[in-house]
Design a protein around this motif. Structure first.
Motif, PDB file in Angstrom:
ATOM      1  N   GLU A   5      41.613  38.730  31.815  1.00 24.28           N
ATOM      2  CA  GLU A   5      42.564  38.536  32.913  1.00 24.28           C
ATOM      3  C   GLU A   5      44.000  38.428  32.389  1.00 24.28           C
ATOM      4  O   GLU A   5      44.917  39.030  32.937  1.00 24.28           O
ATOM      5  CB  GLU A   5      42.188  37.295  33.727  1.00 24.28           C
ATOM      6  CG  GLU A   5      43.109  37.040  34.911  1.00 24.28           C
ATOM      7  CD  GLU A   5      43.122  38.161  35.936  1.00 24.28           C
ATOM      8  OE1 GLU A   5      44.190  38.366  36.550  1.00 24.28           O
ATOM      9  OE2 GLU A   5      42.100  38.839  36.128  1.00 24.28           O
ATOM     10  N   ARG A   8      45.370  41.792  31.426  1.00 25.37           N
ATOM     11  CA  ARG A   8      45.731  42.566  32.621  1.00 25.37           C
ATOM     12  C   ARG A   8      47.067  42.088  33.191  1.00 25.37           C
ATOM     13  O   ARG A   8      47.909  42.892  33.603  1.00 25.37           O
ATOM     14  CB  ARG A   8      44.624  42.485  33.675  1.00 25.37           C
ATOM     15  CG  ARG A   8      43.389  43.299  33.302  1.00 25.37           C
ATOM     16  CD  ARG A   8      42.425  43.459  34.472  1.00 25.37           C
ATOM     17  NE  ARG A   8      41.795  42.218  34.868  1.00 25.37           N
ATOM     18  CZ  ARG A   8      40.660  41.746  34.361  1.00 25.37           C
ATOM     19  NH1 ARG A   8      40.033  42.418  33.435  1.00 25.37           N
ATOM     20  NH2 ARG A   8      40.153  40.609  34.792  1.00 25.37           N
ATOM     21  N   LYS A 153      41.327  46.830  37.160  1.00 25.48           N
ATOM     22  CA  LYS A 153      40.639  45.845  38.007  1.00 25.48           C
ATOM     23  C   LYS A 153      39.461  45.278  37.236  1.00 25.48           C
ATOM     24  O   LYS A 153      38.745  45.998  36.558  1.00 25.48           O
ATOM     25  CB  LYS A 153      40.154  46.492  39.306  1.00 25.48           C
ATOM     26  CG  LYS A 153      41.277  47.086  40.140  1.00 25.48           C
ATOM     27  CD  LYS A 153      42.216  46.019  40.650  1.00 25.48           C
ATOM     28  CE  LYS A 153      43.318  46.656  41.479  1.00 25.48           C
ATOM     29  NZ  LYS A 153      44.316  45.727  41.864  1.00 25.48           N
TER      30      LYS A 153
END
Length: 154
Positions: A5, A8, A153
């Protein structure tokens, strides 16, 4: 490489502002500067981050004509493909080139000063290429979405 995460988040921030310092980036993603730097460096090393670049406004550079050009090759042998690819890589007017499936073989994004410059480009480069069987030009009226960040994603 499977992205975490935080990686990203870093990628999203860097794509929106590659000039952000490591300290600013670390603050934005709530990480220590050293951890943030290591994650960025790791993504550079494996090629997820390929380069840093400036996004420019073509119209402010005097380039007011944009077109999407679809090309079909007459022959699909290695020589014809290589000749076209080499030609397109050398043309400054071609800012994007994709080999595609469907009704056409290649899709180009072309930017020029005006329609006369575009006409010169196609006459001097595309019409003279014997490997091209057909070509279709679509003039861009306006950009709806451009240079959007690539978001992975989870």
């Amino acid at each position: 490489m499977a992205l975490e995460e935080k990686e990203r988040e870093i990628l999203e921030k860097l794509q929106r502002d590659a000039r952000a310092s490591n300290a600013q980036l670390a603050e934005q993603v709530s990480m220590s500067e050293s951890s943030c730097w290591r994650k960025v460096r790791s993504m550079e090393d494996v090629g997820i981050i390929q380069r840093y670049a400036a996004i420019v406004d073509p119209k402010k550079m005097g380039l007011h004509f944009e077109a999407v050009v679809q090309i079909n090759l007459d022959r699909h042998n290695e020589e014809a493909v290589n000749a076209l690819v080499e030609l397109l890589q050398q043309c400054d007017e071609v800012i994007d080139c994709l080999a595609i499936t469907g009704d056409f073989d290649y899709l180009l994004r072309v930017i020029c000063k005006d329609i006369d410059a575009y006409n010169d480009f196609i006459e001097q480069n595309l019409f003279s290429n014997r490997g091209i069987g057909s070509m279709k030009t679509n003039v861009v009226l306006k950009r709806i979405k451009a240079d959007a960040p690539v978001l992975a994603k989870g």
